[in-house]
Design an enzyme around this catalytic site. Structure first.
Site, short mmCIF file in Angstrom:
data_model
loop_
_atom_site.label_atom_id
_atom_site.label_comp_id
_atom_site.label_asym_id
_atom_site.label_seq_id
_atom_site.Cartn_x
_atom_site.Cartn_y
_atom_site.Cartn_z
N GLY A 4 28.41 -51.79 37.82
CA GLY A 4 27.79 -50.54 37.36
C GLY A 4 26.32 -50.74 37.09
N ALA A 5 25.68 -51.60 37.89
CA ALA A 5 24.28 -51.99 37.65
C ALA A 5 23.28 -50.98 38.18
CB ALA A 5 24.01 -53.37 38.27
N GLY A 6 23.76 -49.89 38.78
CA GLY A 6 22.85 -48.94 39.41
C GLY A 6 22.05 -48.09 38.45
N ARG A 7 22.50 -48.04 37.21
CA ARG A 7 21.74 -47.20 36.25
C ARG A 7 22.19 -47.57 34.83
NH1 ARG A 7 25.11 -41.67 37.50
NH2 ARG A 7 26.65 -41.97 35.86
N SER A 28 33.60 -50.24 23.48
CA SER A 28 32.91 -49.08 22.91
C SER A 28 33.40 -48.86 21.49
CB SER A 28 33.23 -47.84 23.74
OG SER A 28 32.83 -46.66 23.08
N TYR A 85 39.88 -42.93 27.36
CA TYR A 85 38.77 -43.87 27.24
C TYR A 85 38.96 -44.81 26.03
CZ TYR A 85 33.71 -45.11 26.98
OH TYR A 85 32.50 -45.75 26.95
N ALA A 86 39.43 -44.24 24.90
CA ALA A 86 39.67 -45.06 23.71
C ALA A 86 40.74 -46.11 23.99
CB ALA A 86 40.09 -44.17 22.54
N LYS A 95 39.20 -48.78 26.29
CA LYS A 95 38.21 -49.63 25.62
C LYS A 95 38.86 -50.55 24.57
CE LYS A 95 34.35 -48.54 27.71
NZ LYS A 95 33.86 -49.46 28.77
P1 NAP Z 1 26.57 -44.67 33.40
O1 NAP Z 1 25.15 -44.29 33.19
O2 NAP Z 1 27.54 -43.59 33.76
O3 NAP Z 1 26.62 -45.85 34.48
C1 NAP Z 1 27.85 -46.36 34.92
C2 NAP Z 1 27.67 -46.97 36.28
O4 NAP Z 1 28.94 -47.47 36.72
C3 NAP Z 1 27.21 -45.95 37.33
O5 NAP Z 1 26.17 -46.49 38.12
C4 NAP Z 1 28.49 -45.71 38.13
O6 NAP Z 1 28.26 -45.34 39.48
C5 NAP Z 1 29.13 -47.08 38.07
N1 NAP Z 1 30.54 -47.02 38.41
C6 NAP Z 1 31.44 -46.08 38.04
N2 NAP Z 1 32.63 -46.32 38.58
C7 NAP Z 1 32.51 -47.43 39.34
C8 NAP Z 1 33.40 -48.17 40.16
N3 NAP Z 1 34.69 -47.80 40.34
N4 NAP Z 1 32.94 -49.27 40.80
C9 NAP Z 1 31.65 -49.63 40.66
N5 NAP Z 1 30.75 -48.99 39.91
C10 NAP Z 1 31.17 -47.88 39.25
O7 NAP Z 1 27.19 -45.36 32.08
P2 NAP Z 1 26.48 -46.19 30.88
O8 NAP Z 1 26.25 -45.23 29.78
O9 NAP Z 1 25.37 -47.03 31.39
O10 NAP Z 1 27.71 -47.11 30.43
C11 NAP Z 1 27.90 -48.44 30.89
C12 NAP Z 1 29.12 -49.03 30.18
O11 NAP Z 1 28.94 -48.97 28.77
C13 NAP Z 1 30.42 -48.28 30.48
O12 NAP Z 1 31.49 -49.17 30.54
C14 NAP Z 1 30.56 -47.37 29.26
O13 NAP Z 1 31.89 -47.00 29.06
C15 NAP Z 1 30.01 -48.30 28.18
N6 NAP Z 1 29.55 -47.58 26.98
C16 NAP Z 1 28.53 -46.67 27.05
C17 NAP Z 1 28.10 -46.03 25.90
C18 NAP Z 1 26.97 -45.03 25.89
O14 NAP Z 1 26.69 -44.43 24.82
N7 NAP Z 1 26.27 -44.79 26.99
C19 NAP Z 1 28.72 -46.31 24.67
C20 NAP Z 1 29.77 -47.23 24.65
C21 NAP Z 1 30.17 -47.87 25.80
P3 NAP Z 1 28.02 -43.77 39.86
O15 NAP Z 1 26.58 -43.54 39.60
O16 NAP Z 1 28.35 -43.65 41.29
O17 NAP Z 1 28.94 -42.97 39.00
#
Ligand code: NAP
Length: 252
Positions: free
Chosen positions: A12-15, A141, A153-154, A157
């Site tokens: 998920g390194a794209g963003r 999370s 999700y809960a 996680k």
């Molecule tokens: P995000 O902006 O939605 O980025 C997630 C990335 O994962 C996206 O680039 C997505 O690709 C990619 N992805 C999704 N499904 C995939 C798959 N099957 N195979 C490969 N790549 C995949 O999320 P984030 O906020 O950075 O979150 C990153 C992690 O932290 C997640 O596990 C999330 O649950 C956790 N987290 C986030 C928060 C928060 O507040 N943001 C809080 C707690 C935990 P696409 O662009 O194609 O969808």
């Protein structure tokens, strides 16, 4: 081993948080495999890292697909070097109150978070046990403690925390540690999408969340990347099976 000899995989390194982790591990001296289902976005992150003098390459893979995972990890090993660091960060949301949650909402979240982390970890661990060294970090999370509208999700996680502790117990004797980082509210596309879903502007949504955060600010992807960096470092070899909440307070 030093960080200069590590090859790290970040899913998920794209963003968002994954992009910040990839940049941080590259800054720490590691060669970084940026893995994302969207190869173009991973490519842009890898290009930013290489443009700034780091080592990185992009790989497109859906982490919930066993064949794609095996092929991706093999490609990383042959092009960047055997992966000894793995950050299972890729994630998705399918939020809904339980009575409205579809089977597909449930399954998609389990597939990406739990199955994806299992598949990536199983594929990467053989390189780590062969090297006698490894670092695995899983993104949990604060929602693992329960969160309205996120039964799927809960559960995923919280499941990742049990997975992390078990991997720590099984692989410790091979020099491999496994830890989890559990972020609270972090500013990313994921939380922007949540604000939209609940019908609030991001500013309003963020202000409401920040009101409950002891350090009185939203988290940034770099806050999470700093914690991941510690767990991946050679200095963290006696820290394993832990869950670190990165939430500006105990559980917000
Ligand atoms: P995000 O902006 O939605 O980025 C997630 C990335 O994962 C996206 O680039 C997505 O690709 C990619 N992805 C999704 N499904 C995939 C798959 N099957 N195979 C490969 N790549 C995949 O999320 P984030 O906020 O950075 O979150 C990153 C992690 O932290 C997640 O596990 C999330 O649950 C956790 N987290 C986030 C928060 C928060 O507040 N943001 C809080 C707690 C935990 P696409 O662009 O194609 O969808």
């Amino acid at each position: 081993m030093t960080e200069q000899t590590y090859t790290a995989i970040v899913t998920g390194a794209g963003r968002g948080i994954g992009a910040a982790i990839a940049q941080r591990l590259a800054d720490d001296g590691m060669a970084v495999a940026c893995v994302d289902i969207d190869e173009a976005s991973a490519g842009a992150v890898a290009a930013r890292i290489t443009d700034s003098g780091g080592r990185a390459a992009a790989f497109g893979a859906d982490i919930s697909d066993a064949d794609q995972v095996e092929e991706c990890v093999a490609q990383v090993a042959s092009s960047l070097g055997a992966p000894t660091v793995l950050v299972n960060n890729a994630g998705v949301l399918r939020d809904n109150l339980l009575f409205k949650m579809s089977e597909s909402d449930w399954d998609t979240v389990m597939q990406v978070h739990l199955r994806g982390t299992f598949l990536m970890t199983r594929a990467a661990q053989k390189h780590m046990t062969e090297a006698g060294f490894g670092r695995i970090v899983n993104l949990s999370s604060t929602s693992a403690l329960g969160n309205r509208g996120q039964a799927n999700y809960a559960a995923a996680k919280a499941g990742l925390q049990g997975f992390t502790k078990t991997v720590a117990m099984e692989l410790g004797k091979f020099g491999v540690t496994a830890n989890a980082v559990a972020p609270g509210f972090i500013v990313t596309e994921m939380t922007r999408a949540t604000a939209e879903r609940v019908g609030q502007s991001f500013e309003e949504f963020s202000a409401n969340r920040v009101a409950a955060i002891p350090v009185a600010r939203p988290g940034q992807p770099e806050d999470v990347a700093d914690a991941v960096s510690f767990f991946c470092s050679p200095r963290a070899g006696f820290v394993s099976g832990q869950v670190l909440y990165v939430a500006g307070g105990p559980r917000t």
